[in-house]
Scaffold this active site. Structure first.
Site, PDB file in Angstrom:
ATOM      1  N   HIS A  76       0.843  -1.203   0.000  1.00 16.88           N
ATOM      2  CA  HIS A  76       0.000   0.000   0.000  1.00 16.88           C
ATOM      3  C   HIS A  76       0.875   1.247   0.000  1.00 16.88           C
ATOM      4  CE1 HIS A  76      -3.819  -1.948   1.961  1.00 16.88           C
ATOM      5  NE2 HIS A  76      -3.421  -2.567   0.870  1.00 16.88           N
ATOM      6  N   TYR A 205      -8.478   5.067   8.784  1.00 14.68           N
ATOM      7  CA  TYR A 205      -8.491   5.438  10.205  1.00 14.68           C
ATOM      8  C   TYR A 205      -9.561   6.509  10.376  1.00 14.68           C
ATOM      9  CZ  TYR A 205      -3.893   3.204  10.943  1.00 14.68           C
ATOM     10  OH  TYR A 205      -2.854   2.314  11.051  1.00 14.68           O
ATOM     11  N   PRO A 296      -1.721   0.335  19.715  1.00 15.61           N
ATOM     12  CA  PRO A 296      -1.649  -0.193  18.348  1.00 15.61           C
ATOM     13  C   PRO A 296      -1.822   0.838  17.217  1.00 15.61           C
ATOM     14  CG  PRO A 296      -3.686  -0.877  19.417  1.00 15.61           C
ATOM     15  CD  PRO A 296      -2.853  -0.232  20.471  1.00 15.61           C
ATOM     16  N   LYS A 300       2.931  -0.226  15.091  1.00 17.58           N
ATOM     17  CA  LYS A 300       4.392  -0.172  15.223  1.00 17.58           C
ATOM     18  C   LYS A 300       5.018  -1.310  16.031  1.00 17.58           C
ATOM     19  CE  LYS A 300       5.175   3.282  12.737  1.00 17.58           C
ATOM     20  NZ  LYS A 300       5.679   2.905  11.441  1.00 17.58           N
ATOM     21  N   TYR A 388       4.933   6.648   9.514  1.00 17.37           N
ATOM     22  CA  TYR A 388       4.113   5.460   9.246  1.00 17.37           C
ATOM     23  C   TYR A 388       4.877   4.424   8.418  1.00 17.37           C
ATOM     24  CZ  TYR A 388      -0.250   2.863   8.923  1.00 17.37           C
ATOM     25  OH  TYR A 388      -1.224   1.896   9.064  1.00 17.37           O
TER      26      TYR A 388
HETATM   27  P1  FAD Z   1       5.752 -11.566  21.198  1.00 22.22           P
HETATM   28  O1  FAD Z   1       5.200 -11.655  19.840  1.00 22.22           O
HETATM   29  O2  FAD Z   1       4.821 -11.383  22.341  1.00 22.22           O
HETATM   30  O3  FAD Z   1       6.615 -12.891  21.432  1.00 22.22           O
HETATM   31  C1  FAD Z   1       7.039 -13.305  22.685  1.00 22.22           C
HETATM   32  C2  FAD Z   1       7.050 -14.827  22.719  1.00 22.22           C
HETATM   33  O4  FAD Z   1       7.562 -15.258  23.970  1.00 22.22           O
HETATM   34  C3  FAD Z   1       5.662 -15.408  22.606  1.00 22.22           C
HETATM   35  O5  FAD Z   1       5.641 -16.392  21.600  1.00 22.22           O
HETATM   36  C4  FAD Z   1       5.386 -15.975  23.995  1.00 22.22           C
HETATM   37  O6  FAD Z   1       4.539 -17.118  23.939  1.00 22.22           O
HETATM   38  C5  FAD Z   1       6.787 -16.321  24.458  1.00 22.22           C
HETATM   39  N1  FAD Z   1       6.951 -16.387  25.914  1.00 22.22           N
HETATM   40  C6  FAD Z   1       6.364 -15.622  26.861  1.00 22.22           C
HETATM   41  N2  FAD Z   1       6.776 -15.979  28.072  1.00 22.22           N
HETATM   42  C7  FAD Z   1       7.659 -16.988  27.905  1.00 22.22           C
HETATM   43  C8  FAD Z   1       8.408 -17.788  28.792  1.00 22.22           C
HETATM   44  N3  FAD Z   1       8.341 -17.618  30.106  1.00 22.22           N
HETATM   45  N4  FAD Z   1       9.209 -18.736  28.271  1.00 22.22           N
HETATM   46  C9  FAD Z   1       9.301 -18.925  26.938  1.00 22.22           C
HETATM   47  N5  FAD Z   1       8.587 -18.204  26.041  1.00 22.22           N
HETATM   48  C10 FAD Z   1       7.783 -17.245  26.518  1.00 22.22           C
HETATM   49  N6  FAD Z   1       0.951  -4.638  16.894  1.00 22.22           N
HETATM   50  C11 FAD Z   1       0.602  -3.996  15.816  1.00 22.22           C
HETATM   51  O7  FAD Z   1       1.468  -3.341  15.245  1.00 22.22           O
HETATM   52  N7  FAD Z   1      -0.678  -4.089  15.325  1.00 22.22           N
HETATM   53  C12 FAD Z   1      -1.640  -4.859  15.934  1.00 22.22           C
HETATM   54  O8  FAD Z   1      -2.775  -4.933  15.474  1.00 22.22           O
HETATM   55  C13 FAD Z   1      -1.303  -5.540  17.096  1.00 22.22           C
HETATM   56  N8  FAD Z   1      -2.219  -6.300  17.740  1.00 22.22           N
HETATM   57  C14 FAD Z   1      -1.835  -6.941  18.892  1.00 22.22           C
HETATM   58  C15 FAD Z   1      -2.764  -7.712  19.581  1.00 22.22           C
HETATM   59  C16 FAD Z   1      -2.407  -8.360  20.769  1.00 22.22           C
HETATM   60  C17 FAD Z   1      -3.427  -9.198  21.522  1.00 22.22           C
HETATM   61  C18 FAD Z   1      -1.080  -8.230  21.272  1.00 22.22           C
HETATM   62  C19 FAD Z   1      -0.660  -8.922  22.570  1.00 22.22           C
HETATM   63  C20 FAD Z   1      -0.156  -7.465  20.546  1.00 22.22           C
HETATM   64  C21 FAD Z   1      -0.524  -6.822  19.370  1.00 22.22           C
HETATM   65  N9  FAD Z   1       0.400  -6.045  18.649  1.00 22.22           N
HETATM   66  C22 FAD Z   1       0.036  -5.404  17.548  1.00 22.22           C
HETATM   67  C23 FAD Z   1       1.767  -5.896  19.037  1.00 22.22           C
HETATM   68  C24 FAD Z   1       2.685  -6.851  18.266  1.00 22.22           C
HETATM   69  O9  FAD Z   1       2.006  -8.035  17.976  1.00 22.22           O
HETATM   70  C25 FAD Z   1       3.895  -7.073  19.142  1.00 22.22           C
HETATM   71  O10 FAD Z   1       4.558  -5.836  19.270  1.00 22.22           O
HETATM   72  C26 FAD Z   1       4.864  -8.134  18.617  1.00 22.22           C
HETATM   73  O11 FAD Z   1       4.298  -9.401  18.726  1.00 22.22           O
HETATM   74  C27 FAD Z   1       6.183  -8.069  19.415  1.00 22.22           C
HETATM   75  O12 FAD Z   1       6.974  -9.172  19.122  1.00 22.22           O
HETATM   76  P2  FAD Z   1       7.860  -9.848  20.245  1.00 22.22           P
HETATM   77  O13 FAD Z   1       8.572 -10.964  19.565  1.00 22.22           O
HETATM   78  O14 FAD Z   1       8.621  -8.819  20.961  1.00 22.22           O
HETATM   79  O15 FAD Z   1       6.829 -10.412  21.329  1.00 22.22           O
HETATM   80  C1  DHB Z   2      -3.716  -3.059  11.948  1.00 18.44           C
HETATM   81  C2  DHB Z   2      -3.438  -2.781  13.247  1.00 18.44           C
HETATM   82  C3  DHB Z   2      -3.076  -1.506  13.596  1.00 18.44           C
HETATM   83  O1  DHB Z   2      -2.757  -1.227  14.865  1.00 18.44           O
HETATM   84  C4  DHB Z   2      -3.023  -0.495  12.670  1.00 18.44           C
HETATM   85  O2  DHB Z   2      -2.694   0.752  13.052  1.00 18.44           O
HETATM   86  C5  DHB Z   2      -3.288  -0.787  11.367  1.00 18.44           C
HETATM   87  C6  DHB Z   2      -3.643  -2.072  11.011  1.00 18.44           C
HETATM   88  C7  DHB Z   2      -4.106  -4.419  11.560  1.00 18.44           C
HETATM   89  O3  DHB Z   2      -4.232  -5.282  12.455  1.00 18.44           O
HETATM   90  O4  DHB Z   2      -4.303  -4.663  10.375  1.00 18.44           O
END
Ligand code: FAD
Ligand code: DHB
Length: 394
Positions: A76, A205, A296, A300, A388
């Protein structure tokens, strides 16, 4: 007796941060082991983010895990900001010198990374229990865990805490070392995944009297939509018809129609800004959500996690090649510069687009003026666009 294991970098968590780090290290000939407390299926099906910055896409491509993303991702070059019932396009391509974003689900990224790691002989241990981290102020830190009723002790040179916001690495750092910065928002997002072709080619948005709404997508057949709700909203009080009605009301615009379809999944997400400083204690390095959370709005979280481990992999590379620790010592500082800029952007997008409980008519007018300014001033649109699509990588 625990079984002893040895690796160079022990990684806790097989989310985007842990998996990208493990892959980057392998490309540099550095050995790592990843442990994850969930099952492979759970991690690969967990619906979360969907927007990848250009820098994230470029990195995954350079790492050799971008083929399916290149084929199936939707590129996009703009978004729409909608308020007072009218849409205003922010043209990323024109405002950023050709940059864009790619819509490709986080769980698909995780699948691609997991497959690539396992195919190249990498080790990821899923469904581990009782994870704890030790001795990180010594030169030989350890990770303890249990798998299939057997205890393990993994000794390593470094530990990467990639275990997300609710993980165990950050809380294992003794009291008094970390400073926490936090803001919790008085609202959440109710999100759905629907089997319906997206009603727009680009993300929308919306700021509306009744609150924020977002139209996003995952594929040409699957829509992802959100509405602002209470932070502790009971999803049971939201039958599908009520969700569609609310989306229709908030997204309404002359001549535009919302495409509906069966709702495949729904849930409520809380919103917070959170940072700990520093992102390191001894030989334990925090990366991604274990060190910081953004609300969210602006998508980011995943991109910031990837930016952290890129800096961390570079520091490990320098250490193993030369024994020098400068880049390890500046890891936290380098990451935090980006983290705070992304915090600012996510807070700003959130503040501009949501209704706040207790706000007064002045606040409402000011938010509308801000949207009017952002969509009519080239300087302001350009600022939104460059954030963005992703600020340049350090
Ligand atoms: P995570 O993806 O959380 O990975 C951490 C991993 O560690 C997980 O697999 C977990 O199971 C594992 N773990 C936890 N504790 C332990 C332990 N004790 N031992 C071993 N493993 C463990 N961001 C956006 O930009 N847009 C969105 O729409 C969006 N929606 C989201 C919705 C939800 C419900 C959540 C929770 C987050 C969302 N985010 C979103 C944020 C984005 O998904 C995260 O920033 C991203 O996943 C970060 O990656 P990470 O690898 O740091 O952490
Ligand atoms: C999505 C999530 C967001 O937080 C955003 O700003 C845009 C898109 C998504 O889940 O597609």
């Amino acid at each position: 007796m625990p079984i002893s294991q040895r690796t160079q970098v022990g990684i806790v968590g097989a989310g985007p941060a842990g998996l990208v780090l493990s892959h980057l290290l392998q490309l540099e000939g550095i050995e790592s082991l990843v442990i994850e407390n969930r099952s492979r299926q759970y991690v690969e099906e967990r619906v979360r983010a969907g927007v990848l910055e250009q820098g994230t896409v470029d990195l995954l491509t350079e790492m050799g895990v971008g083929q399916r993303m290149q084929r199936e991702g939707l590129v996009h070059y703009g978004i729409e900001l909608r308020f007072n019932g009218k849409g205003h396009r922010i043209d990323f391509k024109e405002l950023t010198g050709g940059k864009g974003i790619t819509i490709y689900s986080q769980h698909e990224v995780v699948k691609d990374l997991t497959n690539a790691r396992l195919a190249s002989g990498g080790q990821i241990f899923f469904e581990v229990e009782n994870v704890s981290v030790h001795d990180f102020t010594s030169s030989n830190p350890k990770i303890h865990y249990r798998k299939d009723s057997q205890d393990y002790e993994m000794s390593c040179d470094f530990i990467a805490g990639c275990d997300g916001f609710h993980g165990i690495c950050r809380p294992s750092i003794p009291e008094g070392i970390l400073t926490t910065y936090e803001r919790v928002y008085p609202f959440g997002w109710l999100g759905i995944l629907a089997e319906a072709p997206p009603s727009s080619d680009e993300l929308i948005y919306t700021y509306h009297e009744r609150g924020f709404a977002l139209l996003s997508m995952r594929t040409p057949h699957i829509s992802r939509l959100y509405v602002q709700c209470d932070p502790d909203e009971d999803i049971a009080l939201w039958p599908d018809e009520k969700i569609w009605q609310e989306l229709e009301t908030r997204l309404a615009s002359d001549g535009w129609k919302l495409t509906k379809g069966p709702i495949l999944q729904k849930g409520v997400t809380g919103m917070r800004s959170f940072v700990v400083e520093p992102m390191r204690y001894g030989r334990l390095f925090l990366a991604g959500d274990s060190a910081h959370i953004v609300p969210p709005t602006g998508a980011k979280g995943l991109n910031l996690a990837v930016a952290d481990v890129r800096v961390l992999a570079r520091a490990f590379k320098a250490f193993y090649a030369t024994g020098r620790t400068e880049l390890l010592n500046t890891y936290s500082e380098v990451c935090l510069r980006r983290v705070w800029k992304v915090q600012r952007f996510s807070w700003w997008m959130t503040s501009m687009l949501h209704r706040f409980p207790g706000e007064n008519p002045f606040d409402h007018r000011r938010q509308l003026a801000e949207l009017d300014y952002v969509t009519s001033s080239r300087a302001a649109s350009q600022s939104l666009a460059e954030n963005y699509v992703g600020l340049p990588m350090d």
